[in-house]
Design an enzyme around this catalytic site. Structure first.
Site, short mmCIF file in Angstrom:
data_model
loop_
_atom_site.label_atom_id
_atom_site.label_comp_id
_atom_site.label_asym_id
_atom_site.label_seq_id
_atom_site.Cartn_x
_atom_site.Cartn_y
_atom_site.Cartn_z
N LYS A 13 39.33 -16.81 17.56
CA LYS A 13 37.95 -17.06 18.00
C LYS A 13 37.31 -18.15 17.15
O LYS A 13 36.66 -19.07 17.67
CB LYS A 13 37.11 -15.77 17.89
CG LYS A 13 37.36 -14.80 19.03
CD LYS A 13 36.79 -13.41 18.75
CE LYS A 13 37.25 -12.44 19.84
NZ LYS A 13 36.92 -11.05 19.58
N GLN A 53 33.58 -7.38 15.58
CA GLN A 53 34.90 -7.09 16.13
C GLN A 53 35.14 -5.58 16.17
O GLN A 53 35.00 -4.90 15.16
CB GLN A 53 35.98 -7.79 15.28
CG GLN A 53 37.39 -7.65 15.80
CD GLN A 53 37.62 -8.35 17.13
OE1 GLN A 53 37.17 -9.47 17.34
NE2 GLN A 53 38.30 -7.67 18.04
N ASP A 67 28.86 -10.37 23.19
CA ASP A 67 29.85 -9.46 23.77
C ASP A 67 29.25 -8.68 24.95
O ASP A 67 29.98 -8.06 25.72
CB ASP A 67 30.34 -8.45 22.71
CG ASP A 67 31.77 -8.71 22.28
OD1 ASP A 67 32.49 -9.43 23.01
OD2 ASP A 67 32.18 -8.18 21.23
#
Ligand code: NAD
Length: 296
Positions: A54, A98, A121
């Site tokens: 990422k 994460q 997200d």
């Protein structure tokens, strides 16, 4: 094989190109550089790989990339304090924590402490509610990537029968909401669904997000249907490690009209959509037009 292969790798490269163009415009015309902060707690090897990739791709499209790596035993209060600091940081437009988090941390509490506008997200309860009511939101990256590929392949999805296998908050449920938003007739199947082959057999679009290697065989698929395989399963075959999806690619590609491979299908689109969400969040934060075609 009769099915057209939907090349997620190529499509993701195209999306990243569009993101990079928008980033250049933001920089040159407005002096703004979109910034993404990724927070990793602990040393889960798969998470470390995702975070590295990422960070690399964020920098490649010209955005600012910040990584915060915290010890596995980090206290919840310290993680929340970091998120608070990132929420207030005007150079950061997207925050991603994460998952999964170590067991002692409350995932819901942590996710809901991210500012909804920076929740790239799309897991914050506000964004879930906005998506569920058809309002502008941050959309979870994996389902957004699936939707983009489906729109590209079909044009309009209106009136199509879609079956989503899996009801997770990360993939299944938001995928179903997005398909509903595009006027599909949507069924969500899950571990308790009765006669799954019959349910799947009615679908013009099948999205498999289960986490069980090759569980959907070709004989379940309606001829000509589009199959989107979200699953990422590591298996050992003939003494070698292999990545396979939730659908049996060999038999499904004989019947389907179009299918995503694993690897090279949904996976690359997920990171591309994270970048797309970050540039969208940055545009919104500055009251500027959003990039076209990169949101739901
Ligand atoms: P999850 O474990 O949270 O959810 C799995 C879902 O599958 C559950 O809702 C469950 O009801 C359903 N299920 C389990 N067994 C079933 C059965 N026999 N029949 C029908 N339904 C069944 O998983 P998730 O987070 O949604 O991920 C699903 C898969 O997608 C995993 O393989 C994961 O690695 C993969 N994934 C890929 C990406 C990507 O970027 N490509 C992103 C997220 C998840």
């Amino acid at each position: 094989m009769s099915a057209q292969i939907i090349d997620g790798k190529a499509f993701a490269a195209k999306v990243r190109g569009q993101v990079a163009e928008h980033v250049t415009r933001l920089k040159e015309q407005h002096g703004i550089t979109p910034g993404l902060a990724v927070v990793l707690v602990g040393e889960d090897p798969a998470s470390q790989v995702y975070v590295r990739s990422k960070g690399k791709m964020t920098a490649e499209v010209g955005m600012k990339s910040v990584e915060h790596k915290l010890e596995v035993e980090t206290a919840e209060a310290d993680l929340l304090a970091l998120i608070d600091q990132l929420n207030k940081d005007e150079s950061i437009h997207g925050i991603l924590v994460q998952l999964p988090l170590p067991k002692h941390l409350n995932e819901d509490l942590v996710i809901n402490s991210i500012s909804p506008a920076k929740d790239v997200d799309g897991f914050h309860i506000s964004n879930v509610g906005l998506l569920g009511t058809g309002q502008k939101s941050m959309v979870p990256c994996t389902p957004l990537g699936c939707l983009m590929m489906l729109r590209e392949h079909h044009g309009s999805l209106s009136g199509l029968n879609a079956v989503v296998i899996g009801r997770s908050n990360i993939v299944g449920k938001p995928m179903a909401q997005l398909l509903l938003g595009d006027s599909c007739t949507v069924t969500i199947a899950h571990s308790r669904t009765k006669d799954l082959p019959e349910v799947v057999g009615r679908a013009d679009i099948v999205v498999a997000a289960v986490g069980r290697p090759e569980m959907v065989p070709g004989e379940w698929i309606k001829k000509g249907a589009t199959v989107i395989d979200v699953g990422i399963n590591r298996i050992e075959r003939d003494g070698k490690n292999k990545l396979v999806g939730d659908v049996d690619f060999a038999s499904c590609s004989e019947v389907a009209g179009a299918i995503t491979p694993v690897p090279g299908g949904v996976g690359p689109m997920t990171i591309a959509c994270l970048l797309a969400n970050t540039v969208t969040a940055c545009s919104r934060a500055n009251g500027l037009p959003e990039p076209e075609g990169l949101t739901a």
